[in-house]
Design a protein around this motif. Structure first.
Motif, PDB file in Angstrom:
ATOM      1  N   ARG A 130       0.812  -1.410   0.009  1.00  0.00           N
ATOM      2  CA  ARG A 130       0.172   0.196   0.198  1.00  0.00           C
ATOM      3  C   ARG A 130       0.793   1.349  -0.167  1.00  0.00           C
ATOM      4  N   ASP A 190      -2.947 -10.401  -2.950  1.00  0.00           N
ATOM      5  CA  ASP A 190      -3.485  -8.789  -2.752  1.00  0.00           C
ATOM      6  C   ASP A 190      -4.865  -8.212  -3.443  1.00  0.00           C
ATOM      7  N   GLU A 204      -6.357  -5.632  -4.871  1.00  0.00           N
ATOM      8  CA  GLU A 204      -6.093  -4.735  -5.562  1.00  0.00           C
ATOM      9  C   GLU A 204      -5.190  -5.203  -6.183  1.00  0.00           C
ATOM     10  N   SER A 235     -11.356  -1.871 -15.472  1.00  0.00           N
ATOM     11  CA  SER A 235     -11.437  -1.029 -14.523  1.00  0.00           C
ATOM     12  C   SER A 235     -10.644  -0.081 -14.649  1.00  0.00           C
ATOM     13  N   ARG A 242      -2.937  -0.785  -9.724  1.00  0.00           N
ATOM     14  CA  ARG A 242      -3.819  -1.072  -8.659  1.00  0.00           C
ATOM     15  C   ARG A 242      -5.049  -0.840  -9.083  1.00  0.00           C
ATOM     16  N   ARG A 266      -9.517  -1.397  -8.875  1.00  0.00           N
ATOM     17  CA  ARG A 266     -10.906  -1.231  -8.242  1.00  0.00           C
ATOM     18  C   ARG A 266     -11.117  -1.990  -7.336  1.00  0.00           C
ATOM     19  N   ALA A 267     -11.219  -1.807  -5.988  1.00  0.00           N
ATOM     20  CA  ALA A 267     -11.114  -3.144  -5.164  1.00  0.00           C
ATOM     21  C   ALA A 267     -12.677  -3.143  -5.170  1.00  0.00           C
ATOM     22  N   LEU A 314     -10.424 -10.535  -8.744  1.00  0.00           N
ATOM     23  CA  LEU A 314      -9.572 -10.036  -9.929  1.00  0.00           C
ATOM     24  C   LEU A 314      -8.879 -11.579 -10.045  1.00  0.00           C
TER      25      LEU A 314
END
Length: 218
Positions: A21, A63, A65, A84, A101, A103-104, A108
């Motif tokens: 992050r 991960d 994101e 995205s 990175r 979009r949350a 994935l």
């Protein structure tokens, strides 16, 4: 391979800064004390995936994101941003790999599979994994391929025949001693699943994913 039930190159990468992050953040492994020992890990059990190396189970954490793009192209960029639109590029310091990175909340696995289906040439995508459940820990990804260690007395013809019967083309012998070769597989989770399946079969001395790792791990 992954506890949430997900399905699931450029040579033997295994050899990119700690990208979490916060770029350049100090890394602290679980169980080693420090500030992270007193708080809940960033990534939960649902993001844990396992693979095997020399018969030992290893864990990584996906991960939710981050996506890696290998041999990046403008077509790859356009495809990622179409899937995205708020995707943001993260510098890796390596021309052959681009991190995104996204979009949350996106699936994935579905995103990566869809991107790879639409790619031509060498461009390919993979989820990104952390070495611990902390997003500041080093990252790795799966460009495709399994590093297979054959028994020492297997000649190349036998190795190739074995790989051909499993629809896993033998791309090259990485090391003649101890008889390690790179097998071709799709990128992403699928390559990890194939490595695990080959490990379970027991014919090979070792079978592990062909990991790309962040620069700090070389």
């Amino acid at each position: 391979a992954c506890t949430n039930g997900a399905q699931g190159t450029g040579g033997a990468h295994e050899p990119g800064a700690s990208i979490g992050r916060s770029l350049g953040s100090p890394t602290t492994s679980q169980g080693t004390g420090g500030a992270e020992a007193d708080r809940t890990p960033d990534l939960g059990a649902s993001e844990r995936c396992v693979y095997f190396d020399q018969g030992k189970e290893r864990s990584v954490w996906r991960d939710p994101e981050l996506v890696a793009e290998f041999h990046p192209t403008e077509n790859g960029r356009a495809s990622l941003l179409a899937a995205s639109p708020d995707g943001a590029e993260i510098a890796t310091g390596q021309a052959s790999v681009r991190l995104w990175r996204v979009r949350a909340g996106l699936d994935l696995d579905q995103l990566v599979r869809g991107l790879n289906m639409g790619m031509t040439g060498e461009t390919r995508f993979s989820p990104v994994f952390h070495e611990t459940a902390w997003v500041t820990s080093p990252v790795r990804a799966l460009p495709g391929g399994v590093l297979a260690q054959f028994p020492a007395d297997w000649q190349e013809a036998r190795c190739r025949d074995w790989a051909t019967t499993r629809n896993l083309p033998l791309l090259s012998h990485v090391l003649r001693e101890p008889n390690i070769a790179l097998l071709e597989t799709p990128p992403g989770i699928e390559s990890l699943e194939i490595a695990n399946r080959l490990s379970a079969e027991g014919e090979l001395l070792n079978a592990r994913p062909n990991w790309w790792m962040s620069v700090s791990q070389r």
